[in-house]
Design an enzyme around this catalytic site. Structure first.
Site, PDB file in Angstrom:
ATOM      1  N   GLU A 154      42.376  33.609  55.605  1.00  0.00           N
ATOM      2  CA  GLU A 154      41.072  33.412  54.934  1.00  0.00           C
ATOM      3  C   GLU A 154      40.633  31.954  54.832  1.00  0.00           C
ATOM      4  OE1 GLU A 154      41.461  35.651  51.269  1.00  0.00           O
ATOM      5  OE2 GLU A 154      41.936  37.491  52.345  1.00  0.00           O
ATOM      6  N   HIS A 189      38.885  45.539  55.765  1.00  0.00           N
ATOM      7  CA  HIS A 189      38.658  46.244  54.496  1.00  0.00           C
ATOM      8  C   HIS A 189      37.225  46.755  54.557  1.00  0.00           C
ATOM      9  CE1 HIS A 189      42.392  44.928  52.705  1.00  0.00           C
ATOM     10  NE2 HIS A 189      42.128  43.679  53.054  1.00  0.00           N
ATOM     11  N   GLU A 200      44.758  44.883  57.842  1.00  0.00           N
ATOM     12  CA  GLU A 200      44.740  45.344  56.436  1.00  0.00           C
ATOM     13  C   GLU A 200      43.761  46.500  56.252  1.00  0.00           C
ATOM     14  OE1 GLU A 200      44.195  42.075  53.673  1.00  0.00           O
ATOM     15  OE2 GLU A 200      45.355  40.710  54.911  1.00  0.00           O
ATOM     16  N   ASP A 238      41.668  49.543  55.247  1.00  0.00           N
ATOM     17  CA  ASP A 238      41.438  50.591  54.249  1.00  0.00           C
ATOM     18  C   ASP A 238      39.948  50.882  54.222  1.00  0.00           C
ATOM     19  OD1 ASP A 238      40.615  48.323  52.747  1.00  0.00           O
ATOM     20  OD2 ASP A 238      42.440  48.332  51.524  1.00  0.00           O
TER      21      ASP A 238
HETATM   22  O1  9MR Z   1      46.826  43.941  47.841  1.00  0.00           O
HETATM   23  C1  9MR Z   1      47.066  42.668  47.275  1.00  0.00           C
HETATM   24  C2  9MR Z   1      47.032  42.765  45.756  1.00  0.00           C
HETATM   25  O2  9MR Z   1      48.127  43.530  45.279  1.00  0.00           O
HETATM   26  C3  9MR Z   1      47.064  41.381  45.153  1.00  0.00           C
HETATM   27  O3  9MR Z   1      46.882  41.500  43.748  1.00  0.00           O
HETATM   28  C4  9MR Z   1      45.959  40.540  45.760  1.00  0.00           C
HETATM   29  C5  9MR Z   1      45.950  39.130  45.191  1.00  0.00           C
HETATM   30  O4  9MR Z   1      44.925  38.372  45.730  1.00  0.00           O
HETATM   31  O5  9MR Z   1      46.130  40.468  47.175  1.00  0.00           O
HETATM   32  C6  9MR Z   1      46.003  41.715  47.765  1.00  0.00           C
HETATM   33  O6  9MR Z   1      46.112  41.582  49.175  1.00  0.00           O
HETATM   34  C7  9MR Z   1      45.099  40.821  49.812  1.00  0.00           C
HETATM   35  C8  9MR Z   1      45.706  40.180  51.042  1.00  0.00           C
HETATM   36  O7  9MR Z   1      46.828  39.434  50.694  1.00  0.00           O
HETATM   37  C9  9MR Z   1      44.700  39.309  51.762  1.00  0.00           C
HETATM   38  N1  9MR Z   1      43.501  40.033  52.080  1.00  0.00           N
HETATM   39  C10 9MR Z   1      42.888  40.772  50.981  1.00  0.00           C
HETATM   40  C11 9MR Z   1      43.934  41.672  50.318  1.00  0.00           C
HETATM   41  C12 9MR Z   1      43.274  42.509  49.225  1.00  0.00           C
HETATM   42  O8  9MR Z   1      42.810  41.693  48.214  1.00  0.00           O
END
Ligand code: 9MR
Length: 369
Positions: free
Chosen positions: A168, A247, A276, A278
């Site tokens: 990101e 996402h 990722e 969903d």
């Molecule tokens: O799924 C992850 C969640 O459990 C955490 O709280 C969160 C913290 O920012 O991160 C989520 O995973 C993210 C991933 O690392 C990067 N892309 C977006 C994902 C969803 O937020």
């Protein structure tokens, strides 16, 4: 009529009336259905590597990624103090189950220890105005980054081939389209370059190094990412591919826009991964909560869209080398608390771990209910 339906049961009673979770043994395996195309993965927490969830994973996926425990703050919460236990659990489970692991994420602006960005006196580096000290801070931060990357890649290089090196880094709303993180404010784009070079040196030529981001279907974001990667490649920075988080929701973005983005990056000789995946069952601004009773037409819409998406993935297998879901079943998803708390159902398996219409849509549409 079912007696439970006759009374207006409170929400929790409806929940209790649901069957116990179980793993269906009489359905096809998702990964086997895609064996001629690409591996299928899922994000997991260490606690999901035992019990029913482990059984579901073993049946359907051949790739794992850590949902949280390989992020910077989990692995190196304080300088020089590395915590491998949780990450190791996932690697061990994958090995025992004949699965590969991909690493998420070496460098990110979120879930990273504040210590990275403090100078020798404990002062936030971003607040420094003295030019000489800013140069020293940048050097110190890049050294810390280099150590973080080399230590991790060195440890797992024989077990892990696919790496999210940076996550990101593009933000179209920030100046120049680069996310105005502490990493960027202190080093410019040098942190990205340093991370990839360190990962290549520690991981060797076979390591597959990805730049990962969400919203890569959005032409503005995609094009900024494209410019960055093109420039880095011209400077010899070892980037192998783009991770498209994907996402998405039942209403958008279009499948074409997702594939167009992959095609654009493949023109630079880069690989693509869906990292990722969903699919939210709500529109972004929808503040309803379907609760336990997700309308059948919503699940059908989700199935139709998953089918269209995977048809396109299959047709583009030459430029797409893997599809990873950001979870496996609807009982565990970050979306149930984002952007608001509500019942979500973004995957192919429901809360009881049963195959949803979306599962049949991508595995065998003739069996769709
Ligand atoms: O799924 C992850 C969640 O459990 C955490 O709280 C969160 C913290 O920012 O991160 C989520 O995973 C993210 C991933 O690392 C990067 N892309 C977006 C994902 C969803 O937020």
């Amino acid at each position: 009529m079912d007696p439970i339906e006759q009374t207006a049961a409170p929400e929790e009673e409806k929940e209790r009336a649901l069957p116990e979770p179980s793993v269906q043994t009489d359905i096809p395996s998702l990964m086997e259905s895609y064996a001629d195309y690409f591996p299928i993965g899922a994000a997991v927490e260490p606690f999901q590597t035992t019990g029913l969830k482990a059984e579901l994973l073993k049946k359907h996926v051949n790739w794992l990624v850590a949902e949280n425990v390989m992020k910077p703050d989990a692995i190196q919460p304080a300088e020089g103090s590395f915590n491998w236990e949780n990450a190791d659990r996932i690697v061990k489970f994958a090995k025992e189950s004949g699965m590969e692991v991909r690493f998420h994420a070496l460098i990110w602006h979120s879930q990273v220890g504040a210590w990275f960005f403090k100078d020798a006196d404990g002062k936030p580096m971003v607040d420094e105005t003295d030019p000489g000290k800013r140069v020293a801070n940048k050097k110190l931060l890049l050294e810390r980054l280099d150590t973080h990357v080399r230590t991790i890649v060195g440890r797992y290089k024989d077990d892990i081939q696919s790496w999210d090196v940076v996550n990101e880094v593009i933000e179209p709303g920030d100046p120049g389209g680069m996310r105005a993180s502490d990493w960027y404010k202190i080093t410019g784009t040098d942190y990205i370059e340093t991370a990839f070079r360190a990962a290549r040196e520690a991981g060797g030529p076979d390591a597959k190094l990805y730049i990962n981001d969400y919203g890569t279907d959005n032409p503005v974001k995609r094009d900024r990412l494209y410019e960055l990667v093109k420039e880095m490649l011209a400077n010899g920075v070892p980037i192998d591919g783009v991770g498209h988080q994907t996402h998405i929701g039942i209403l958008g973005p279009t499948v074409d826009s997702i594939i167009d983005s992959m095609q654009k990056f493949s023109e630079l000789g880069l690989d693509n991964l869906v990292t990722e995946l969903d699919m939210s069952i709500y529109a972004w601004n929808d503040r309803r909560d379907f609760g336990a009773d997700i309308p059948a037409d919503v699940l059908k819409k989700q199935a139709d869209r998953y089918r269209e998406l995977f048809e396109a993935f299959k047709a583009n297998k030459d430029i797409l080398s893997g599809v990873v879901f950001w979870g496996i079943a609807d009982d565990h998803t970050w979306l149930s608390s984002f952007p608001v708390k509500r019942t979500e159902a973004p995957f192919l398996f429901d809360k009881q771990l049963q195959a949803k219409p979306a599962f049949w849509a991508v595995v065998d549409p003739s069996k769709l209910p």
